[in-house]
Enzyme design. Structure first.
Site, short mmCIF file in Angstrom:
data_model
loop_
_atom_site.label_atom_id
_atom_site.label_comp_id
_atom_site.label_asym_id
_atom_site.label_seq_id
_atom_site.Cartn_x
_atom_site.Cartn_y
_atom_site.Cartn_z
N HIS A 25 0.83 -1.21 0.00
CA HIS A 25 0.00 0.00 0.00
C HIS A 25 0.87 1.26 0.00
CE1 HIS A 25 -3.99 1.96 1.48
NE2 HIS A 25 -3.14 2.93 1.17
N HIS A 27 1.02 5.06 -2.28
CA HIS A 27 0.48 5.90 -3.36
C HIS A 27 1.62 6.62 -4.07
CE1 HIS A 27 -3.82 5.90 -1.87
NE2 HIS A 27 -3.19 5.57 -0.75
N HIS A 212 -10.02 1.37 0.50
CA HIS A 212 -9.73 2.12 1.74
C HIS A 212 -11.01 2.11 2.59
CE1 HIS A 212 -6.28 3.80 -0.43
NE2 HIS A 212 -5.86 4.37 0.68
N GLU A 215 -10.73 3.68 8.06
CA GLU A 215 -9.61 4.59 8.33
C GLU A 215 -10.23 5.89 8.86
OE1 GLU A 215 -7.80 6.25 4.84
OE2 GLU A 215 -5.95 6.80 5.87
N ASP A 293 1.84 3.95 3.00
CA ASP A 293 0.77 4.80 2.46
C ASP A 293 1.36 5.91 1.59
OD1 ASP A 293 -1.89 5.28 2.08
OD2 ASP A 293 -2.22 6.38 3.93
N1 HPA Z 1 -6.82 7.47 2.57
C1 HPA Z 1 -7.59 7.88 1.56
N2 HPA Z 1 -7.11 8.46 0.48
C2 HPA Z 1 -5.79 8.62 0.40
C3 HPA Z 1 -4.94 8.23 1.42
C4 HPA Z 1 -5.48 7.61 2.55
O1 HPA Z 1 -4.77 7.20 3.50
N3 HPA Z 1 -3.67 8.54 1.04
C5 HPA Z 1 -3.77 9.09 -0.19
N4 HPA Z 1 -5.05 9.17 -0.59
ZN ZN Z 2 -3.84 4.96 1.15
#
Ligand code: HPA
Ligand code: ZN
Length: 362
Positions: A25, A27, A212, A215, A293
């Site tokens: 995970h 980005h 996702h 969170e 992340d």
């Molecule tokens: N959550 C949702 N969207 C996102 C995140 C995340 O942790 N990081 C980058 N875009």
């Molecule tokens: Zn993420």
């Protein structure tokens, strides 16, 4: 003999840097180097403080003393979008992100990227963005001897219409560089359900799915991701621990949770790493993996997460071995590549533990 189940030791950054790692995970948009951003800002004469690195840093990284809220965390991506200006830049940042992971001894990286974000300035179509990232990743994979899978991401706070175009382009490339899809974005204010048919159909067409959930939203979003979306993996999912029934479902489902502790701290999901739920998730039988992340936004490497997991969050080296093997077993790879990764990572992990022991690295 290094005691794999030892909970009392603290271990060095060097120890965890040397261990082979897997990340599921990460980005791309949150993985830019500050030095590259400064160069881009300068060469495109962007209206940004490129001659003032500390000021730029504050726009794109979460710094100590800032509010640890998801709004502040997400606000960094608004500035980051200013940097994705040309195909050459997208190619470069993809290569650098993969190179940075390899340098940290990540043996398999699953990088997700958001074609809508990367194409927004020059209105580059999703297909073109995907092809640029696929090509750059292929080159970086060979250059840095790392395995990668690519996941196409979309935001739930952006339109379904945009997502449809992106998914179509991704499905067309399912045998050609794209392994899966991800739904990200503002979970607190935007529902996932409108995306269920689109992503469910893409899954039937052969793409794997990570969502996702749990969170910035509660345990019910994890249940939705598992039941409605049939997600193969859950991004974060840490708030599943707020509901005992959801915990049972998560454990029974066998889904893999992509846990990102520093991101959770900086976006206000947990108030302190010492009370982060990862160890409790593992103890409840949920499959967990360790991830960064957005390493650029958080100014971390995956090694940093291993150090914190062991020294602060009470995961043993044995727990981290299990999380690494679970990551391999649930990688978005074809059967033979996955078996190969599982074999190699297990063997290398054990070899490195022996070397660390002989060299008395603690
Ligand atoms: N959550 C949702 N969207 C996102 C995140 C995340 O942790 N990081 C980058 N875009
Ligand atoms: Zn993420």
């Amino acid at each position: 003999m290094i005691e794999l189940m030892d909970t009392n030791s603290t271990r060095s950054k060097k120890f965890f840097r040397i261990l082979p790692k897997i990340e599921l995970h990460r980005h791309l948009e949150g993985s830019l180097r500050l030095s590259t951003m400064l160069e881009i800002a300068q060469s495109f004469d962007l209206d940004l403080p490129y001659s003032d690195p500390p000021f730029l840093r504050q726009l794109v990284q979460v710094l100590p003393g800032e509010p640890y809220t998801y709004r502040n965390f997400l606000s960094k991506f608004k500035t980051l979008r200013l940097f994705y200006r040309t195909p050459e830049i997208i190619h470069r940042i993809t290569q650098e992100a993969i190179g940075d992971a390899a340098e940290d001894n990540v043996r398999h990286l699953e990088m997700r990227f958001t074609p809508v974000a990367l194409g927004v300035i020059r209105q580059i179509p999703a297909e073109e963005i995907i092809d640029i990232v696929v090509t750059a990743a292929e080159e970086a994979r060979k250059k840095h001897q790392i395995s990668t899978s690519l996941i196409v991401s979309m935001n739930r706070h952006e339109s379904l219409h945009l997502a449809e175009k992106v998914v179509r382009a991704a499905v067309d490339r399912r045998n050609d560089g794209i392994a899966g899809l991800d739904l990200a974005g503002d979970e607190a204010n935007f529902p996932a359900a409108p995306f269920a048919d689109l992503l469910g159909n893409a899954r039937k067409d052969g793409l794997l799915l990570t969502i996702h959930a749990g969170e910035w939203g509660g345990a019910e979003n994890v249940v939705e991701a598992l039941q409605l979306f049939k997600a193969d993996r859950i991004g974060h999912g840490v708030r599943v621990m707020e509901d005992a029934d959801a915990v049972l479902l998560a454990a029974e489902s066998g889904a893999t949770f992509e846990v990102c502790p520093t991101s959770n701290l900086q976006s206000g999901v947990c108030s302190n790493l010492s009370t982060h739920p990862m160890k409790r998730m593992m103890d409840a039988g949920i499959k967990v993996t360790l991830n960064t992340d957005d390493p650029g936004v958080s100014a971390i490497k995956l090694t940093h997460e291993y150090v914190n997991a062991h020294n602060v969050m009470q995961l043993t080296v044995g727990d981290l071995r299990k999380a690494t093997l679970d990551a391999a077993q649930n990688a978005f790879l074809n059967g033979s590549d996955r078996r190969h990764l599982v074999n190699n990572i297990g063997k290398e992990f054990d070899q490195k533990i022996k070397i660390l022991e002989n060299e008395k690295v603690i």
